[in-house]
Design an enzyme around this catalytic site. Sequence first.
Site, PDB file in Angstrom:
ATOM      1  N   GLU A  77       0.813  -1.219   0.000  1.00  0.00           N
ATOM      2  CA  GLU A  77       0.000   0.000   0.000  1.00  0.00           C
ATOM      3  C   GLU A  77       0.844   1.266   0.000  1.00  0.00           C
ATOM      4  OE1 GLU A  77      -3.463   2.434   0.372  1.00  0.00           O
ATOM      5  OE2 GLU A  77      -3.250   0.313  -0.128  1.00  0.00           O
ATOM      6  N   ASP A  78       1.922   1.275   0.775  1.00  0.00           N
ATOM      7  CA  ASP A  78       2.607   2.540   1.055  1.00  0.00           C
ATOM      8  C   ASP A  78       4.045   2.633   0.559  1.00  0.00           C
ATOM      9  OD1 ASP A  78       0.334   3.498   2.343  1.00  0.00           O
ATOM     10  OD2 ASP A  78       0.930   2.665   4.276  1.00  0.00           O
TER      11      ASP A  78
END
Length: 322
Positions: A77-78
């Site tokens: 996700e990051d």
Amino acid sequence: MTGLLEPLLARLPAESTAVERGRIQRAYEFAARCHAGQVRKSGDPYITHPVAVAEIAIDAGLDCATVCAALLHDVIEDTGCDAAQLRAEFGDEITTLVKNMTELGHRDDQAAMDAADNRVLALKVLDRLHNMRTIQHLDQEKQRQKSEQTLDIIAPLAGHLGLRAVADELESIARGRLTHLLGDTGATYQVLVLGALLLPAAVRASYVDEWLGELDVLRDRRARTRFALRLALSMPALALNLRRPRRHMPADYLLSVLRWILRTDLRTWTPLTLLLGWMIVETARNSLSDAIVILITVPPALHAGVTRLRTKLGLDQPAEPT
């Protein structure tokens, strides 16, 4: 951030194998590289978050693959890491857990949770627990949204998964945060707590919890203030009903005390005026406009409540003080 690894490994149960410890260490090192340079809103290095989630997972007795997924849960996700790279490093099981948790985060609704694997749901719950522990670093609207969702969905989900201690902590943090955001640390909360002193000690806490739950639903401070005042005015009657079976505190005695208080304006309005003044001062610390609203709207409500009580007790006209 190698100082985070040793405490993490030390939490592992004694029966953990060398292979499991090595796998968790590799997951930590991979996550630390992926999150290098990233910081949380608190200013802490980002890696402190997945490590905290992994520690909660260990304490909850979850398996090695889930602990590794906890360490890696935000890398897709990051960071620049993709699923293929994660699969090459850690295989299908851990990659599937991380991918499914990432997808669940994109939807974040009840239907998606109903369809998810229990280990993914457990990761979701543990991720939320650490985020709730550090929620004060978010803006107030996000704090409110996250706290409400935690009470409505995440805490019950934790209980369903058998994570009872986690569910209790989630609920406690969320209620405390909503209480703080909605101003119950000030006058409204104190009115309820002080009024509850009239009730029997055995039931006092349960009544306060129920009233706080009612306050959570009321988003308008004026409505919350009126709710608290209605409770305060009805507290003597409630206390009479709850204490009636107690031989050493007969209802007739309490009723006589209430009649004595209401018989004169001096005895009735002196404590109420002091209470109203205190509420206005407490409210003015946060909002002068709300304090003005209380000053305008509350005295008529108090007067109406006292009048109704006097009528019910046959004291339509107060006696002159002697």
